[in-house]
Design a protein around this motif. Structure first.
Motif, PDB file in Angstrom:
ATOM      1  N   CYS A 256     -26.972  81.341  46.683  1.00  0.00           N
ATOM      2  CA  CYS A 256     -27.571  80.493  45.641  1.00  0.00           C
ATOM      3  C   CYS A 256     -28.007  81.338  44.445  1.00  0.00           C
ATOM      4  O   CYS A 256     -28.634  82.370  44.597  1.00  0.00           O
ATOM      5  CB  CYS A 256     -28.777  79.748  46.228  1.00  0.00           C
ATOM      6  SG  CYS A 256     -29.715  78.815  45.005  1.00  0.00           S
ATOM      7  N   ARG A 257     -27.660  80.852  43.235  1.00  0.00           N
ATOM      8  CA  ARG A 257     -28.029  81.573  42.006  1.00  0.00           C
ATOM      9  C   ARG A 257     -29.545  81.650  41.848  1.00  0.00           C
ATOM     10  O   ARG A 257     -30.051  82.518  41.147  1.00  0.00           O
ATOM     11  CB  ARG A 257     -27.452  80.852  40.781  1.00  0.00           C
ATOM     12  CG  ARG A 257     -25.944  80.682  40.812  1.00  0.00           C
ATOM     13  CD  ARG A 257     -25.215  81.911  40.388  1.00  0.00           C
ATOM     14  NE  ARG A 257     -23.767  81.656  40.354  1.00  0.00           N
ATOM     15  CZ  ARG A 257     -22.871  82.599  40.173  1.00  0.00           C
ATOM     16  NH1 ARG A 257     -23.240  83.867  40.013  1.00  0.00           N
ATOM     17  NH2 ARG A 257     -21.588  82.304  40.150  1.00  0.00           N
ATOM     18  N   GLU A 258     -30.240  80.681  42.460  1.00  0.00           N
ATOM     19  CA  GLU A 258     -31.701  80.672  42.333  1.00  0.00           C
ATOM     20  C   GLU A 258     -32.349  81.180  43.623  1.00  0.00           C
ATOM     21  O   GLU A 258     -33.507  80.897  43.885  1.00  0.00           O
ATOM     22  CB  GLU A 258     -32.187  79.269  41.953  1.00  0.00           C
ATOM     23  CG  GLU A 258     -31.680  78.870  40.569  1.00  0.00           C
ATOM     24  CD  GLU A 258     -32.103  77.479  40.133  1.00  0.00           C
ATOM     25  OE1 GLU A 258     -33.071  76.929  40.706  1.00  0.00           O
ATOM     26  OE2 GLU A 258     -31.445  76.934  39.229  1.00  0.00           O
TER      27      GLU A 258
ATOM     28  N   CYS B  92     -24.202  76.689  45.513  1.00  0.00           N
ATOM     29  CA  CYS B  92     -24.676  75.641  46.428  1.00  0.00           C
ATOM     30  C   CYS B  92     -23.650  74.511  46.503  1.00  0.00           C
ATOM     31  O   CYS B  92     -23.369  73.986  47.583  1.00  0.00           O
ATOM     32  CB  CYS B  92     -26.034  75.111  45.976  1.00  0.00           C
ATOM     33  SG  CYS B  92     -27.377  76.268  46.298  1.00  0.00           S
TER      34      CYS B  92
ATOM     35  N   CYS C 123     -31.399  75.970  45.880  1.00  0.00           N
ATOM     36  CA  CYS C 123     -31.588  75.088  44.719  1.00  0.00           C
ATOM     37  C   CYS C 123     -30.786  73.800  44.855  1.00  0.00           C
ATOM     38  O   CYS C 123     -31.145  72.775  44.315  1.00  0.00           O
ATOM     39  CB  CYS C 123     -31.251  75.829  43.427  1.00  0.00           C
ATOM     40  SG  CYS C 123     -29.494  75.821  42.977  1.00  0.00           S
ATOM     41  N   GLN C 124     -29.666  73.843  45.554  1.00  0.00           N
ATOM     42  CA  GLN C 124     -28.779  72.696  45.798  1.00  0.00           C
ATOM     43  C   GLN C 124     -28.124  72.126  44.540  1.00  0.00           C
ATOM     44  O   GLN C 124     -27.583  71.028  44.579  1.00  0.00           O
ATOM     45  CB  GLN C 124     -29.492  71.585  46.585  1.00  0.00           C
ATOM     46  CG  GLN C 124     -29.916  72.042  47.987  1.00  0.00           C
ATOM     47  CD  GLN C 124     -30.322  70.905  48.889  1.00  0.00           C
ATOM     48  OE1 GLN C 124     -31.429  70.377  48.749  1.00  0.00           O
ATOM     49  NE2 GLN C 124     -29.447  70.497  49.787  1.00  0.00           N
ATOM     50  N   HIS C 125     -28.188  72.848  43.405  1.00  0.00           N
ATOM     51  CA  HIS C 125     -27.477  72.340  42.226  1.00  0.00           C
ATOM     52  C   HIS C 125     -26.652  73.402  41.502  1.00  0.00           C
ATOM     53  O   HIS C 125     -25.949  73.082  40.544  1.00  0.00           O
ATOM     54  CB  HIS C 125     -28.446  71.643  41.249  1.00  0.00           C
ATOM     55  CG  HIS C 125     -29.569  72.506  40.781  1.00  0.00           C
ATOM     56  ND1 HIS C 125     -29.408  73.579  39.954  1.00  0.00           N
ATOM     57  CD2 HIS C 125     -30.908  72.450  41.055  1.00  0.00           C
ATOM     58  CE1 HIS C 125     -30.572  74.155  39.726  1.00  0.00           C
ATOM     59  NE2 HIS C 125     -31.509  73.503  40.384  1.00  0.00           N
ATOM     60  N   CYS C 126     -26.691  74.659  41.915  1.00  0.00           N
ATOM     61  CA  CYS C 126     -25.881  75.678  41.231  1.00  0.00           C
ATOM     62  C   CYS C 126     -24.441  75.642  41.761  1.00  0.00           C
ATOM     63  O   CYS C 126     -24.135  74.945  42.731  1.00  0.00           O
ATOM     64  CB  CYS C 126     -26.496  77.068  41.404  1.00  0.00           C
ATOM     65  SG  CYS C 126     -26.279  77.762  43.055  1.00  0.00           S
TER      66      CYS C 126
HETATM   67 ZN    ZN Z   1     -28.176  77.162  44.331  1.00  0.00          ZN
END
Ligand code: ZN
Ligand code: ZN
Length: 346
Positions: free
Chosen positions: A107-109, A99, A93-96
């Protein structure tokens, strides 16, 4: 772009030639010609649908070494001709929070697996490294350091980082007392990496049969865990034990070997284990932990570390058309210690 690959079309069909379509480059994509691809146990499990989630055709392969042949207009980190690598995942996701901390693998997603994953933009199935080419977002491409033998480095991308990450997480360094259980693709890397970090390394095995192999890899000794006297003498003697055995087994003999506050890290078996007798864990605040691959920054750190220390997997090079035989031999543990496919043979 059409590219040649090897795929499993069903759980029972052998790996065979298959043409796949690689996506057009997005602005931040890197196009890679694959030179070498390691053969991981996961490849075989996914091809045969052992985990019940295979999406056919399955093109396995997540230990990829190659050369950059195309870049999107926004790519700054790589240029044509660079030697690069791709591991077990190609997006997140690159935003959690994970990440942001460079733990893309957690990654949470949920990370996007290199094969048998779903592309985050199109939803298409991802295809792995048993192919001539691959297209990967630049943030998920690793740089191959100069001096690392490209033909042998591929297994670092899964077997290497899977064992490097827990050694770093539990602060292994000069003088650390490290035990390694299982001497396959993962275990042999755990030995080499821990030795490279300056640790005192012991291979734990159910017999003395692998003693020469353990010493040849750089281990200081082999402890025969079927020898009750030797086991008793080794009690409280380890700071970290890395258990790489990929099947259900008994970890009870290893817990008393840990020192107070020391940790047994499971990296091999996904699933049930034999029943645990909790007393040694409770009495000595001993810990049982798990670990899976590593994030992008740590994977790059591992490649750089291996280049500096000249640490490389022991490999057997095969042609792409030998993959079915390689799977069979891998099931019998008949490989020292990792197969690598020379992609020029495809
Ligand atoms: Zn993530
Ligand atoms: Zn793997």
């Amino acid at each position: 772009m059409k590219t040649a690959s090897y795929a499993a079309q069903s759980a029972t069909s052998p790996m065979a030639p298959h043409t796949i379509e690689r996506r057009e480059l997005r602005p931040d994509d890197v196009g890679i010609e694959i030179l070498y691809c390691g053969v991981c146990h996961s490849d075989l499990h996914m091809a045969r649908n052992d985990w019940g989630r295979a999406m056919y055709p399955v093109v396995p392969g997540h230990e990829i070494v190659g050369r950059v042949t195309a870049i999107g207009p926004d790519v700054k980190k790589f240029k044509l001709g660079d030697h690069v690598a791709v591991g077990c995942f190609v997006d997140s996701c690159q935003h959690c929070d994970q990440c942001h901390h460079g733990n893309e693998h957690m990654c949470r997603e949920i990370l996007t697996e290199t094969y048998n994953g779903r592309d985050r933009v199109t939803g298409e199935t991802t295809y792995g490294g048993y192919a001539k080419h691959i297209v990967v977002k630049d943030d998920f491409v690793l740089r191959m350091p100069d001096g690392l033998d490209l033909a042998r480095a591929a297994p670092l991308l899964c077997a290497g980082i899977t064992t490097y990450s827990p050694l770093r997480t539990w602060n292994v360094g000069p003088g650390s007392r490290v035990g390694v259980v299982g001497l396959g693709g993962l275990g042999h890397m755990a030995v080499k990496l821990a030795v490279g970090m300056g640790a005192h390394v012991t291979v734990l095995s159910r017999s003395k049969a692998k003693e020469a192999d353990a010493l040849a890899l750089g281990a200081d000794r082999l402890l025969d865990t079927s020898d009750a006297k030797a086991l008793k003498a080794a009690a409280n003697g380890f700071d970290v034990i890395i258990d790489t055995v990929p099947v259900k087994h008994d970890i009870n003999p290893y817990i008393p070997l840990l020192d107070i506050d020391a940790t047994l890290v499971l990296v091999g078996q996904l699933g049930n284990m034999d029943e645990l007798f909790t007393v040694p864990a409770i009495m000595g605040r001993r810990r049982i932990a798990g670990s899976m691959i590593g994030g992008i920054p740590e994977t790059q750190e591992m490649l750089d570390f291996c280049a500096r220390r000249n640490i490389l997997p022991d490999c057997e090079m095969i042609r792409m058309d030998q993959i079915n035989e390689a799977f069979e031999r891998m099931e019998r543990s008949d490989v020292r210690y990792r197969f690598v496919i020379d992609m020029a043979s495809l």
